[in-house]
Every structure is written in structure tokens, then in C-alpha cells.
Design a protein around this motif. Structure first.
Motif, PDB file in Angstrom:
ATOM      1  N   ARG A 174      35.488  38.540  30.412  1.00  0.00           N
ATOM      2  CA  ARG A 174      35.663  37.093  30.393  1.00  0.00           C
ATOM      3  C   ARG A 174      36.551  36.682  31.559  1.00  0.00           C
ATOM      4  N   ILE A 175      36.210  35.583  32.187  1.00  0.00           N
ATOM      5  CA  ILE A 175      37.045  35.061  33.255  1.00  0.00           C
ATOM      6  C   ILE A 175      38.216  34.325  32.610  1.00  0.00           C
ATOM      7  N   MET A 209      32.744  29.805  32.339  1.00  0.00           N
ATOM      8  CA  MET A 209      32.191  29.959  33.672  1.00  0.00           C
ATOM      9  C   MET A 209      31.486  31.316  33.728  1.00  0.00           C
ATOM     10  N   THR A 210      30.259  31.292  34.161  1.00  0.00           N
ATOM     11  CA  THR A 210      29.496  32.527  34.287  1.00  0.00           C
ATOM     12  C   THR A 210      29.782  33.176  35.643  1.00  0.00           C
ATOM     13  N   PRO A 211      29.433  34.440  35.805  1.00  0.00           N
ATOM     14  CA  PRO A 211      29.597  35.078  37.110  1.00  0.00           C
ATOM     15  C   PRO A 211      28.853  34.334  38.225  1.00  0.00           C
ATOM     16  N   ASP A 212      27.648  33.823  37.932  1.00  0.00           N
ATOM     17  CA  ASP A 212      26.896  33.082  38.946  1.00  0.00           C
ATOM     18  C   ASP A 212      27.597  31.778  39.325  1.00  0.00           C
ATOM     19  N   GLU A 213      28.174  31.101  38.339  1.00  0.00           N
ATOM     20  CA  GLU A 213      28.923  29.873  38.622  1.00  0.00           C
ATOM     21  C   GLU A 213      30.164  30.171  39.452  1.00  0.00           C
ATOM     22  N   PHE A 214      30.812  31.281  39.151  1.00  0.00           N
ATOM     23  CA  PHE A 214      31.997  31.698  39.905  1.00  0.00           C
ATOM     24  C   PHE A 214      31.623  31.951  41.367  1.00  0.00           C
ATOM     25  N   THR A 215      30.548  32.697  41.570  1.00  0.00           N
ATOM     26  CA  THR A 215      30.079  33.006  42.932  1.00  0.00           C
ATOM     27  C   THR A 215      29.691  31.733  43.664  1.00  0.00           C
ATOM     28  N   SER A 216      28.977  30.855  42.983  1.00  0.00           N
ATOM     29  CA  SER A 216      28.560  29.591  43.587  1.00  0.00           C
ATOM     30  C   SER A 216      29.775  28.757  43.996  1.00  0.00           C
ATOM     31  N   ALA A 217      30.780  28.706  43.143  1.00  0.00           N
ATOM     32  CA  ALA A 217      31.992  27.953  43.456  1.00  0.00           C
ATOM     33  C   ALA A 217      32.683  28.535  44.683  1.00  0.00           C
ATOM     34  N   ARG A 218      32.776  29.856  44.748  1.00  0.00           N
ATOM     35  CA  ARG A 218      33.418  30.496  45.910  1.00  0.00           C
ATOM     36  C   ARG A 218      32.670  30.135  47.189  1.00  0.00           C
ATOM     37  N   ARG A 219      31.364  30.171  47.120  1.00  0.00           N
ATOM     38  CA  ARG A 219      30.564  29.846  48.310  1.00  0.00           C
ATOM     39  C   ARG A 219      30.697  28.380  48.697  1.00  0.00           C
ATOM     40  N   ARG A 220      30.722  27.476  47.703  1.00  0.00           N
ATOM     41  CA  ARG A 220      30.918  26.054  48.000  1.00  0.00           C
ATOM     42  C   ARG A 220      32.263  25.814  48.680  1.00  0.00           C
ATOM     43  N   LEU A 221      33.250  26.615  48.295  1.00  0.00           N
ATOM     44  CA  LEU A 221      34.570  26.500  48.907  1.00  0.00           C
ATOM     45  C   LEU A 221      34.620  27.122  50.306  1.00  0.00           C
ATOM     46  N   GLY A 222      33.575  27.878  50.651  1.00  0.00           N
ATOM     47  CA  GLY A 222      33.519  28.508  51.967  1.00  0.00           C
ATOM     48  C   GLY A 222      34.502  29.650  52.123  1.00  0.00           C
ATOM     49  N   LEU A 223      34.777  30.358  51.021  1.00  0.00           N
ATOM     50  CA  LEU A 223      35.763  31.430  51.039  1.00  0.00           C
ATOM     51  C   LEU A 223      35.105  32.798  50.867  1.00  0.00           C
ATOM     52  N   THR A 224      35.726  33.787  51.461  1.00  0.00           N
ATOM     53  CA  THR A 224      35.303  35.166  51.221  1.00  0.00           C
ATOM     54  C   THR A 224      35.915  35.627  49.900  1.00  0.00           C
ATOM     55  N   GLN A 225      35.466  36.766  49.430  1.00  0.00           N
ATOM     56  CA  GLN A 225      36.050  37.333  48.222  1.00  0.00           C
ATOM     57  C   GLN A 225      37.531  37.611  48.417  1.00  0.00           C
ATOM     58  N   VAL A 226      37.891  38.094  49.581  1.00  0.00           N
ATOM     59  CA  VAL A 226      39.300  38.392  49.880  1.00  0.00           C
ATOM     60  C   VAL A 226      40.126  37.106  49.874  1.00  0.00           C
ATOM     61  N   GLU A 227      39.620  36.064  50.537  1.00  0.00           N
ATOM     62  CA  GLU A 227      40.358  34.803  50.613  1.00  0.00           C
ATOM     63  C   GLU A 227      40.549  34.179  49.226  1.00  0.00           C
ATOM     64  N   LEU A 228      39.482  34.154  48.424  1.00  0.00           N
ATOM     65  CA  LEU A 228      39.609  33.588  47.088  1.00  0.00           C
ATOM     66  C   LEU A 228      40.558  34.428  46.241  1.00  0.00           C
ATOM     67  N   GLY A 229      40.465  35.734  46.380  1.00  0.00           N
ATOM     68  CA  GLY A 229      41.376  36.610  45.652  1.00  0.00           C
ATOM     69  C   GLY A 229      42.824  36.331  45.981  1.00  0.00           C
TER      70      GLY A 229
END
Length: 59
Positions: free
Chosen positions: A41-42, A1-21
Motif C-alpha cells: 500500500r502506498i 492511489m494505484t501504481p499506475d496512478e503513481f507513475t502517471s503523477a510522477r510523469r506529469r510532474l516531469g520527475l525521474t524516480q530519483v528526483e521524486l524519491g
């Protein structure tokens, strides 16, 4: 998973960085670092949990 894919997934989930963390057991700063490409690496566990969350969202 790339950083862009990670960010995209978080946004699709509708979560903030804090919430996903909180879900992943990471700090907001760790999520920021992943999204900025500042981590080597993730971890596979994090990738699996993201995939699980995305799959659950589709149901």
C-alpha cells in the motif's frame, strides 16, 4: 492511489524516480517498487504529497 496512478503523477510532474524519491524522502528503489506494484500500500503521507505537488504545478 494505484501504481499506475503513481507513475502517471510522477510523469506529469516531469520527475525521474530519483528526483521524486528525494522529494518524498524515499529511495529510487522504493519508488520503483511502488510503480511496479511491489508494495502492499502506498502510504497516505506519500499520496498527500503527490497531490500537493500536482496542485502546485497547476498554479
Amino acid at each position: 492511489m494505484t501504481p499506475d496512478e503513481f507513475t502517471s503523477a510522477r510523469r506529469r510532474l516531469g520527475l525521474t524516480q530519483v528526483e521524486l524519491g528525494e522529494i518524498l524522502g524515499l529511495s529510487r528503489r522504493a519508488v520503483q517498487n511502488i510503480e511496479a506494484g511491489e508494495t502492499q500500500r502506498i502510504k497516505p503521507l506519500v499520496e498527500r504529497e503527490i497531490a500537493r505537488l500536482l496542485a502546485a504545478q497547476k498554479q
